[in-house]
Design a protein around this motif. Structure first.
Motif, PDB file in Angstrom:
ATOM      1  N   THR A   1      -1.679 -15.891 -10.493  1.00 16.39           N
ATOM      2  CA  THR A   1      -2.673 -15.172 -10.835  1.00 16.39           C
ATOM      3  C   THR A   1      -1.853 -14.030 -12.031  1.00 16.39           C
ATOM      4  O   THR A   1      -2.477 -14.100 -12.968  1.00 16.39           O
ATOM      5  CB  THR A   1      -3.209 -14.638  -9.970  1.00 16.39           C
TER       6      THR A   1
ATOM      7  N   ASN B   1       0.148  -8.723  -4.681  1.00 12.96           N
ATOM      8  CA  ASN B   1       0.476 -10.398  -5.449  1.00 12.96           C
ATOM      9  C   ASN B   1       0.191 -10.760  -6.828  1.00 12.96           C
ATOM     10  O   ASN B   1       0.364 -11.617  -7.215  1.00 12.96           O
ATOM     11  CB  ASN B   1      -0.193 -11.575  -4.927  1.00 12.96           C
TER      12      ASN B   1
ATOM     13  N   TYR C   1       7.867   0.004  -3.108  1.00 14.91           N
ATOM     14  CA  TYR C   1       6.533  -0.440  -2.487  1.00 14.91           C
ATOM     15  C   TYR C   1       6.879  -1.421  -1.641  1.00 14.91           C
ATOM     16  O   TYR C   1       6.062  -1.525   0.308  1.00 14.91           O
ATOM     17  CB  TYR C   1       5.475  -1.392  -3.730  1.00 14.91           C
TER      18      TYR C   1
HETATM   19  P1  NAD Z   1      -2.985  -8.075  -2.315  1.00 16.39           P
HETATM   20  O1  NAD Z   1      -3.477  -7.603  -0.876  1.00 16.39           O
HETATM   21  O2  NAD Z   1      -1.342  -8.272  -2.647  1.00 16.39           O
HETATM   22  O3  NAD Z   1      -2.968  -6.118  -3.557  1.00 16.39           O
HETATM   23  C1  NAD Z   1      -4.010  -5.173  -3.008  1.00 16.39           C
HETATM   24  C2  NAD Z   1      -3.223  -4.296  -3.737  1.00 16.39           C
HETATM   25  O4  NAD Z   1      -5.089  -3.774  -4.058  1.00 16.39           O
HETATM   26  C3  NAD Z   1      -2.394  -2.987  -3.084  1.00 16.39           C
HETATM   27  O5  NAD Z   1      -1.430  -2.944  -3.674  1.00 16.39           O
HETATM   28  C4  NAD Z   1      -3.653  -2.832  -2.951  1.00 16.39           C
HETATM   29  O6  NAD Z   1      -2.733  -1.361  -1.827  1.00 16.39           O
HETATM   30  C5  NAD Z   1      -4.371  -2.490  -3.747  1.00 16.39           C
HETATM   31  N1  NAD Z   1      -5.246  -1.506  -3.382  1.00 16.39           N
HETATM   32  C6  NAD Z   1      -6.309  -1.941  -2.659  1.00 16.39           C
HETATM   33  N2  NAD Z   1      -7.448  -1.201  -2.652  1.00 16.39           N
HETATM   34  C7  NAD Z   1      -7.171  -0.073  -3.952  1.00 16.39           C
HETATM   35  C8  NAD Z   1      -8.165   0.837  -4.285  1.00 16.39           C
HETATM   36  N3  NAD Z   1      -8.946   1.050  -4.038  1.00 16.39           N
HETATM   37  N4  NAD Z   1      -7.545   1.808  -5.816  1.00 16.39           N
HETATM   38  C9  NAD Z   1      -6.257   1.075  -6.167  1.00 16.39           C
HETATM   39  N5  NAD Z   1      -5.733   0.207  -4.887  1.00 16.39           N
HETATM   40  C10 NAD Z   1      -5.964  -0.715  -4.223  1.00 16.39           C
HETATM   41  O7  NAD Z   1      -4.096  -8.873  -3.261  1.00 16.39           O
HETATM   42  P2  NAD Z   1      -3.830  -9.941  -4.530  1.00 16.39           P
HETATM   43  O8  NAD Z   1      -3.734 -10.985  -3.909  1.00 16.39           O
HETATM   44  O9  NAD Z   1      -2.695  -9.022  -5.299  1.00 16.39           O
HETATM   45  O10 NAD Z   1      -5.803  -9.837  -5.207  1.00 16.39           O
HETATM   46  C11 NAD Z   1      -5.757  -8.924  -5.607  1.00 16.39           C
HETATM   47  C12 NAD Z   1      -7.593  -9.014  -6.202  1.00 16.39           C
HETATM   48  O11 NAD Z   1      -7.379 -10.012  -7.702  1.00 16.39           O
HETATM   49  C13 NAD Z   1      -8.560  -9.506  -5.228  1.00 16.39           C
HETATM   50  O12 NAD Z   1     -10.053  -8.799  -5.868  1.00 16.39           O
HETATM   51  C14 NAD Z   1      -8.184 -10.807  -5.305  1.00 16.39           C
HETATM   52  O13 NAD Z   1      -9.749 -11.368  -4.741  1.00 16.39           O
HETATM   53  C15 NAD Z   1      -8.125 -10.889  -6.637  1.00 16.39           C
HETATM   54  N6  NAD Z   1      -7.342 -12.197  -6.824  1.00 16.39           N
HETATM   55  C16 NAD Z   1      -6.096 -12.760  -6.471  1.00 16.39           C
HETATM   56  C17 NAD Z   1      -5.511 -14.350  -6.570  1.00 16.39           C
HETATM   57  C18 NAD Z   1      -4.737 -14.474  -5.409  1.00 16.39           C
HETATM   58  O14 NAD Z   1      -3.747 -15.419  -6.195  1.00 16.39           O
HETATM   59  N7  NAD Z   1      -3.834 -13.557  -4.927  1.00 16.39           N
HETATM   60  C19 NAD Z   1      -6.332 -15.289  -7.245  1.00 16.39           C
HETATM   61  C20 NAD Z   1      -8.373 -14.607  -7.936  1.00 16.39           C
HETATM   62  C21 NAD Z   1      -7.870 -13.241  -7.485  1.00 16.39           C
END
Ligand code: NAD
Length: 428
Positions: free
Chosen positions: A202, A233, A274
């Motif tokens: 992603t 991620n 982190y």
């Molecule tokens: P994750 O849980 O691995 O990481 C999220 C990060 O955001 C963490 O560092 C967390 O501390 C931080 N965070 C949470 N709330 C916050 C805030 N209010 N302000 C600042 N930072 C904050 O999640 P991810 O898998 O990286 O997903 C992140 C976003 O991407 C989500 O919206 C998810 O739906 C979207 N997404 C993820 C994927 C994927 O492949 N993982 C695919 C499509 C969309």
């Protein structure tokens, strides 16, 4: 002519009540934009199926607790339903319906042969043991067996689910149907038919899109300044690739706050911190700042990669980026969108920007169906090809319709799904 239910929704005034209402409003606004015919509106404006299941699980203390789960299937006109499963206390039927519709559009934007689905279980996985989570997952998978499968509906990880949860679903399905079927879920561990390159797909997809988009503004990644909100991620690979390509990562953040260095952060050092601590507090490679301060930094590209709704009417006016790439799902509220647009900020919308994940899920599915596994480099080059083509298609659609990229992306997606529906026709 009588006003159709769809047209009534289009004309509805005021803020939409639920996420599902908002998703439908966006669909009908797009339908207006592209003059979609009534039959397509009626079919694509609804979810084909929403299943609700009761999941009685024996807790570790011997007490039986019944959880509630859902699976929404919006459209399979272009291929099997596809979408994640989330475990969260706030899951609702309407949330998974909305997310399944958005998955239909996302898959269509990148032109992979899937429709849209989404599932969820109302639970708090942080207060459950591994054994309880396994029992919950297996019971949920068992209840979904009539409607999932490699050619029908292919779940994947989402909020609070991961490769282990997918492995349990795969195993439950295999035990029930009596044969292995790698294609039943994606996001599996690489040791169990997962695809190399899925973990950073992603963030990498976002990076490939920036490589393509920045020259439109006479910019390039090398030398450009990036700010990333959320360092998980998605945010971490984006920051890492940016730095490797000669760009400067000014700031990154977690939910506890961010860290800033005007000369550029050492992304690997920040990631090591982190991973160890779970946040960026006390990281010595830069100055601490709040997430509000981070969003207001002057930079070339801002990448919200945290949660939905972090850029709002309250803070959008402070954003000083030239480009926003929406790595997270729904990071910008509709009110904020208008403010950013008025300030001339180019927004690369979520259904395009973060579609790298579902694209590599598609590769994983293909590899599982053929039992032939690709090298990482092949995954990356095919991902780049698809992301760049999707960017071009959305950009062209936006220009043709004279609308911003967000509307262009939905218009492209709805047109593709509507074409498939029209070619197939209505059954019976
Ligand atoms: P994750 O849980 O691995 O990481 C999220 C990060 O955001 C963490 O560092 C967390 O501390 C931080 N965070 C949470 N709330 C916050 C805030 N209010 N302000 C600042 N930072 C904050 O999640 P991810 O898998 O990286 O997903 C992140 C976003 O991407 C989500 O919206 C998810 O739906 C979207 N997404 C993820 C994927 C994927 O492949 N993982 C695919 C499509 C969309």
């Amino acid at each position: 002519m009588a006003t159709s239910p769809a047209a009534k929704i289009t004309k509805a005034k005021g803020p939409a009540a639920t996420f599902w209402d908002r998703a439908r409003q966006q669909f009908h606004a797009t339908a207006d934009l592209i003059n979609l015919d009534e039959s397509c509106r009626e079919v694509l404006g609804n979810c084909r199926r929403v299943v609700q299941v009761s999941l009685p699980i024996k807790r570790d203390n011997g007490v039986i607790h019944t959880f509630t789960g859902f699976r929404a299937q919006h459209s399979n006109h272009r291929g099997p339903y596809k979408g994640g499963i989330r475990y969260h206390p706030d899951v609702t039927r309407e949330e998974v319906m909305a997310l399944s519709m958005l998955m239909t559009w996302k898959c269509a934007v990148v032109n992979v042969p899937f429709g849209g689905g989404k599932g969820g279980v109302i639970c708090d996985p942080h207060n459950m043991s591994l054994g309880e989570l396994e029992r919950l997952t297996r019971r949920y998978a068992k209840e979904l067996i009539p409607i999932i499968g490699p050619e029908t509906d292919i779940p994947a990880p989402d909020v609070n689910t991961n490769a282990q949860v997918m492995a349990w679903i795969h195993d439950t399905y295999a035990m029930e149907v009596g044969r292995s079927a790698l294609g039943v879920v994606t996001g599996k561990p690489v040791s169990l038919g997962g695809s190399p390159g899925r973990e950073d797909a992603t963030g990498r997809g976002c990076f490939y899109i920036c490589l393509k988009a920045l020259p439109l503004f006479k910019m390039k990644v090398a030398g450009s300044k990036l700010v990333v909100q959320g360092f998980g991620n998605v945010g971490y690979p984006m920051a890492k690739l940016w730095q490797e390509a000669g760009g400067k990562v000014l700031a990154v953040s977690s939910d506890k706050g961010g860290v800033y260095n005007s000369k550029g952060l050492d992304v690997e050092a920040a990631a090591a911190h982190y991973r160890q601590i779970g946040n960026l507090l006390a990281f010595k490679g830069g100055d601490q700042m709040t997430n509000a301060e981070l969003l207001a930094l002057k930079c070339d590209v801002l990448c919200p990669a945290a949660l939905e709704g972090t850029i709002t009417a309250e803070n959008a006016g402070n954003v000083k980026a030239r480009v926003i790439i929406e790595a997270a799902n729904g990071p910008t509220t509709p009110e904020a969108d208008l403010i950013l647009e008025a300030n001339g900020i180019f927004i690369i919308p979520d259904i395009l920007a973060n579609a790298g994940g579902v694209t590599v899920s598609y590769f994983e599915w293909v590899q599982g169906l053929t039992n032939f596994f690709w090298k990482r480099a092949e995954v990356y080059s095919k991902l780049q090809e698809i992301m760049v083509a999707a960017f071009d298609d959305v950009y062209d659609m936006g220009r043709k319709l004279k609308v911003p990229m967000r509307q262009g992306a939905v218009a492209l997606a709805v047109s593709r799904v509507a074409d498939a529906f029209k070619m197939r026709g209505l059954w019976p």
